[in-house]
Design a protein around this motif. Structure first.
Motif, PDB file in Angstrom:
ATOM      1  N   MET A 176       5.872  -7.996  -0.350  1.00  0.00           N
ATOM      2  CA  MET A 176       4.736  -7.498   0.404  1.00  0.00           C
ATOM      3  C   MET A 176       4.829  -5.979   0.460  1.00  0.00           C
ATOM      4  SD  MET A 176       2.099  -7.935   2.750  1.00  0.00           S
ATOM      5  CE  MET A 176       2.113  -9.611   3.246  1.00  0.00           C
ATOM      6  N   GLN A 177       3.726  -5.330   0.183  1.00  0.00           N
ATOM      7  CA  GLN A 177       3.639  -3.883   0.314  1.00  0.00           C
ATOM      8  C   GLN A 177       2.654  -3.555   1.419  1.00  0.00           C
ATOM      9  OE1 GLN A 177       2.555  -2.292  -3.481  1.00  0.00           O
ATOM     10  NE2 GLN A 177       4.623  -2.511  -4.299  1.00  0.00           N
ATOM     11  N   LEU A 178       2.741  -2.345   1.927  1.00  0.00           N
ATOM     12  CA  LEU A 178       1.846  -1.930   2.993  1.00  0.00           C
ATOM     13  C   LEU A 178       0.382  -2.043   2.573  1.00  0.00           C
ATOM     14  CD1 LEU A 178       1.737  -0.830   5.846  1.00  0.00           C
ATOM     15  CD2 LEU A 178       1.907   1.460   4.910  1.00  0.00           C
ATOM     16  N   THR A 179       0.089  -1.763   1.332  1.00  0.00           N
ATOM     17  CA  THR A 179      -1.290  -1.858   0.853  1.00  0.00           C
ATOM     18  C   THR A 179      -1.813  -3.297   0.910  1.00  0.00           C
ATOM     19  OG1 THR A 179      -0.469  -2.000  -1.413  1.00  0.00           O
ATOM     20  CG2 THR A 179      -1.165   0.172  -0.633  1.00  0.00           C
ATOM     21  N   ASP A 180      -0.911  -4.288   0.829  1.00  0.00           N
ATOM     22  CA  ASP A 180      -1.333  -5.689   0.938  1.00  0.00           C
ATOM     23  C   ASP A 180      -1.914  -5.980   2.312  1.00  0.00           C
ATOM     24  OD1 ASP A 180      -0.431  -6.123  -1.657  1.00  0.00           O
ATOM     25  OD2 ASP A 180       1.530  -6.841  -0.968  1.00  0.00           O
TER      26      ASP A 180
ATOM     27  N   TYR B 281      12.018  -5.829  11.003  1.00  0.00           N
ATOM     28  CA  TYR B 281      11.810  -4.393  10.877  1.00  0.00           C
ATOM     29  C   TYR B 281      12.030  -3.673  12.192  1.00  0.00           C
ATOM     30  CZ  TYR B 281       9.487  -6.020   6.672  1.00  0.00           C
ATOM     31  OH  TYR B 281       9.222  -6.622   5.480  1.00  0.00           O
TER      32      TYR B 281
END
Length: 87
Positions: free
Chosen positions: A1-5, A25
């Protein structure tokens, strides 16, 4: 998962993902840029300090005779941030 997702999810999906993954996190503040140890607000506790090249752990001490703050390990400090909490 990336922040853009996360940007491509609807708010319900983002909320669900955050609830499921929050324990993985630790959000940390950005480092605070300083000119000298006098600008550091955390005194007497270990902090992360940056000398412009590397990060190290040091802490600010206060000299009551001279009325100034100084780095205990004589680190040249350009930025600092609190240490992350221990798990």
């Amino acid at each position: 998962m990336q922040l853009t997702d996360l940007l491509n999810m609807d708010m319900g999906e983002v909320s669900d993902w955050l609830m499921e993954n929050a324990h993985k996190y630790h959000l940390q503040p950005k480092p605070t840029i300083v000119d000298s140890p006098e600008d550091i607000s955390i005194v007497g506790e270990d902090i992360l300090v940056n000398d412009g090249c590397d990060w190290s752990i040091d802490h600010v001490e206060h000299c009551p005779d001279r009325g100034v703050n100084y780095m205990a390990n004589n680190t040249e400090v350009e930025a600092y941030m609190p240490l992350p909490p221990s798990p």
